[in-house]
Design an enzyme around this catalytic site. Structure first.
Site, PDB file in Angstrom:
ATOM      1  N   ILE A 194       0.690  -1.056  -0.051  1.00  0.00           N
ATOM      2  CA  ILE A 194      -0.207   0.142  -0.086  1.00  0.00           C
ATOM      3  C   ILE A 194       0.890   1.157  -0.141  1.00  0.00           C
ATOM      4  O   ILE A 194       0.351   2.149  -0.252  1.00  0.00           O
ATOM      5  CB  ILE A 194      -1.052   0.161   1.169  1.00  0.00           C
ATOM      6  CG1 ILE A 194      -0.211   0.205   2.533  1.00  0.00           C
ATOM      7  CG2 ILE A 194      -2.071  -0.977   1.205  1.00  0.00           C
ATOM      8  CD1 ILE A 194      -1.095   0.642   3.922  1.00  0.00           C
ATOM      9  N   ASP A 195       2.129   0.994   0.478  1.00  0.00           N
ATOM     10  CA  ASP A 195       2.979   2.198   0.429  1.00  0.00           C
ATOM     11  C   ASP A 195       3.495   3.056  -0.590  1.00  0.00           C
ATOM     12  O   ASP A 195       3.799   3.979  -0.709  1.00  0.00           O
ATOM     13  CB  ASP A 195       4.374   1.843   1.345  1.00  0.00           C
ATOM     14  CG  ASP A 195       3.851   1.287   2.632  1.00  0.00           C
ATOM     15  OD1 ASP A 195       2.948   1.503   3.340  1.00  0.00           O
ATOM     16  OD2 ASP A 195       4.802   0.365   3.190  1.00  0.00           O
ATOM     17  N   GLN A 218      -6.504   0.671   6.769  1.00  0.00           N
ATOM     18  CA  GLN A 218      -5.900   1.200   5.244  1.00  0.00           C
ATOM     19  C   GLN A 218      -5.551   0.252   4.557  1.00  0.00           C
ATOM     20  O   GLN A 218      -5.485   0.111   3.207  1.00  0.00           O
ATOM     21  CB  GLN A 218      -4.648   2.124   5.398  1.00  0.00           C
ATOM     22  CG  GLN A 218      -4.999   3.379   5.983  1.00  0.00           C
ATOM     23  CD  GLN A 218      -3.739   3.946   6.665  1.00  0.00           C
ATOM     24  OE1 GLN A 218      -2.935   4.866   6.058  1.00  0.00           O
ATOM     25  NE2 GLN A 218      -3.231   3.871   7.816  1.00  0.00           N
TER      26      GLN A 218
HETATM   27  O1  F6P Z   1       4.361  -1.787   4.379  1.00  0.00           O
HETATM   28  C1  F6P Z   1       2.847  -1.696   4.702  1.00  0.00           C
HETATM   29  C2  F6P Z   1       2.458  -1.214   6.063  1.00  0.00           C
HETATM   30  O2  F6P Z   1       1.238  -1.492   6.006  1.00  0.00           O
HETATM   31  C3  F6P Z   1       3.187   0.077   6.439  1.00  0.00           C
HETATM   32  O3  F6P Z   1       2.598   1.092   5.744  1.00  0.00           O
HETATM   33  C4  F6P Z   1       3.363   0.005   7.868  1.00  0.00           C
HETATM   34  O4  F6P Z   1       4.401   0.939   8.452  1.00  0.00           O
HETATM   35  C5  F6P Z   1       3.648  -1.346   8.246  1.00  0.00           C
HETATM   36  O5  F6P Z   1       3.276  -2.139   6.948  1.00  0.00           O
HETATM   37  C6  F6P Z   1       2.938  -2.147   9.171  1.00  0.00           C
HETATM   38  O6  F6P Z   1       3.103  -3.300   9.504  1.00  0.00           O
HETATM   39  P1  F6P Z   1       2.443  -4.439  10.503  1.00  0.00           P
HETATM   40  O7  F6P Z   1       1.279  -4.958   9.745  1.00  0.00           O
HETATM   41  O8  F6P Z   1       3.318  -5.185  10.598  1.00  0.00           O
HETATM   42  O9  F6P Z   1       2.153  -3.508  11.789  1.00  0.00           O
END
Ligand code: F6P
Length: 361
Positions: free
Chosen positions: A138-139, A286
């Site tokens: 998503i980033d 998100q």
């Molecule tokens: O890379 C996608 C993402 O949703 C980032 O935007 C966010 O920092 C991270 O993954 C969150 O990771 P987790 O689901 O391990 O908390």
């Protein structure tokens, strides 16, 4: 032909659309080639957990979020630390991966994941396991592709949330700070903030100053706008400062997980501006739920491209959007420089021209 498929890393809307496209293309264009789903990311290859994926198994998947295969952002077979059959195992477990691939007679594995997953997958070829990649996040921070699927959905979710916060901010004369994901890239914040009329957007690529943000909000108040919307990317940081990471009881600060800057910005604004401030952290909302039409189509195009590379024997490649076309590119490109917002680029300039402030010093 038999092809494995796995999803690795964090989930992302559109993963199921890729799975569906790969299975169908292999069946239709690959003379009935079969697909084997690998469950739980790389752990499924390590522990031999699989699922046959006939065409019927993937019908109805287009609108479904998450991944029917499950995923994990741990379990690197080259540096494993986890449980296998109840016993703790550490170190290189790639022999298990190779054994699973051989057992199922896999001619290739399609790996859907972000930069971490791709760099692991790329090393598989050295073990004699042909791989083709599909980038996801998503980033939108992978430079190999002009856009990743999942990003459009995340931006849509954030934009809708910001629209809703607007009306309540206006009613209560508050500063609403919305923290969005994106890791060290500000794409989600920039797009969602622009799409929904954020007043201040704070992104990792433009270090900000609390005083400058406060001045922008105060200037709005002086113009009769008693409320403001601040969209802050989780990786944003004040000039000279560090991003904020989650703190857990077990591990203390977790350097792998960003989060918390929104609350800091809200507190600083209350103190400096004198308006009430509230924080909304959109978090994993998100990443959840049904993908947008754009993401379903992009994911389908990526899946078809990946399946065609497998059929053509064009391994160690990855599907990527270049301009208007989805094309195969070297997998190693996925882990090259991250794709970050250009502070001097057109998008930021358009945002500035419409009155958006970036809180820069
Ligand atoms: O890379 C996608 C993402 O949703 C980032 O935007 C966010 O920092 C991270 O993954 C969150 O990771 P987790 O689901 O391990 O908390």
């Amino acid at each position: 032909m038999r092809v494995g498929i796995l999803t690795g890393g964090g989930d992302c809307p559109g993963l199921n659309a890729v799975i569906r496209a790969v299975v169908r293309t292999l069946e239709l264009e690959g003379d009935g080639a079969e697909t084997v789903g690998i469950l739980g990311g790389f752990l499924g290859l390590i522990t031999d957990r699989t699922l046959p994926l006939a065409g019927s198994a993937v019908s109805g998947l287009l609108p479904r979020g998450g991944t029917i295969l499950g995923t994990s952002n741990r379990d690197n077979p080259f540096d494993f630390d986890g449980l296998i059959d109840g016993a703790r195992v550490t170190g290189d477990v790639t022999d298990r991966v190779v054994a699973t691939v051989r057992k199922h007679g896999l001619d290739a594995v399609v790996v859907i994941g972000g930069d971490g997953t791709m760099s692991i997958a790329d090393r598989f070829s050295g073990l004699g396991v042909p791989v083709v990649g599909v980038p996801k996040t998503i980033d939108n921070d992978l430079s190999a592709t002009d856009q990743t699927f999942g990003f459009d959905t995340a931006v849509g979710i954030c934009s809708e949330a910001i629209d809703r916060l607007h009306t309540t901010a206006e009613s209560h004369h508050r500063v609403m700070v919305v923290e969005v994901m994106g890791r060290h890239a500000g794409w989600i914040a920039l797009h969602a903030g622009m799409a929904s009329g954020g007043d201040v957007i704070l992104i990792p690529e433009i270090p900000f100053s609390f005083d400058a943000v406060a001045a922008a909000i105060t200037a709005r108040r002086d113009r009769g706008k008693n409320f403001s919307i601040v969209v802050v990317a989780e990786g944003a940081a004040p000039a000279g400062g560090e991003p904020i990471f989650y703190r857990t009881v077990a591990t203390g600060f977790d350097k792998g997980r960003l989060g918390g800057i929104g609350q800091v910005v809200a507190m600083e604004m209350e103190e400096r501006v004198g308006l009430e401030a509230r924080t909304t952290i959109l978090g994993h909302v998100q990443r959840g739920g049904t993908p947008s039409s754009l993401d379903r189509i992009l994911a389908t195009r990526f899946g078809v491209c990946a399946a065609r590379q497998v059929l053509a024997g064009n391994f160690s490649t990855m599907a990527a959007l270049r301009g208007q076309r989805v094309v195969p590119v070297p997998m190693a490109d996925a882990v090259a420089e991250p794709n970050l917002v250009d502070p001097q680029g057109e998008l930021v300039s358009v945002a500035r021209a419409t009155g958006i402030h970036f809180g820069e010093v």
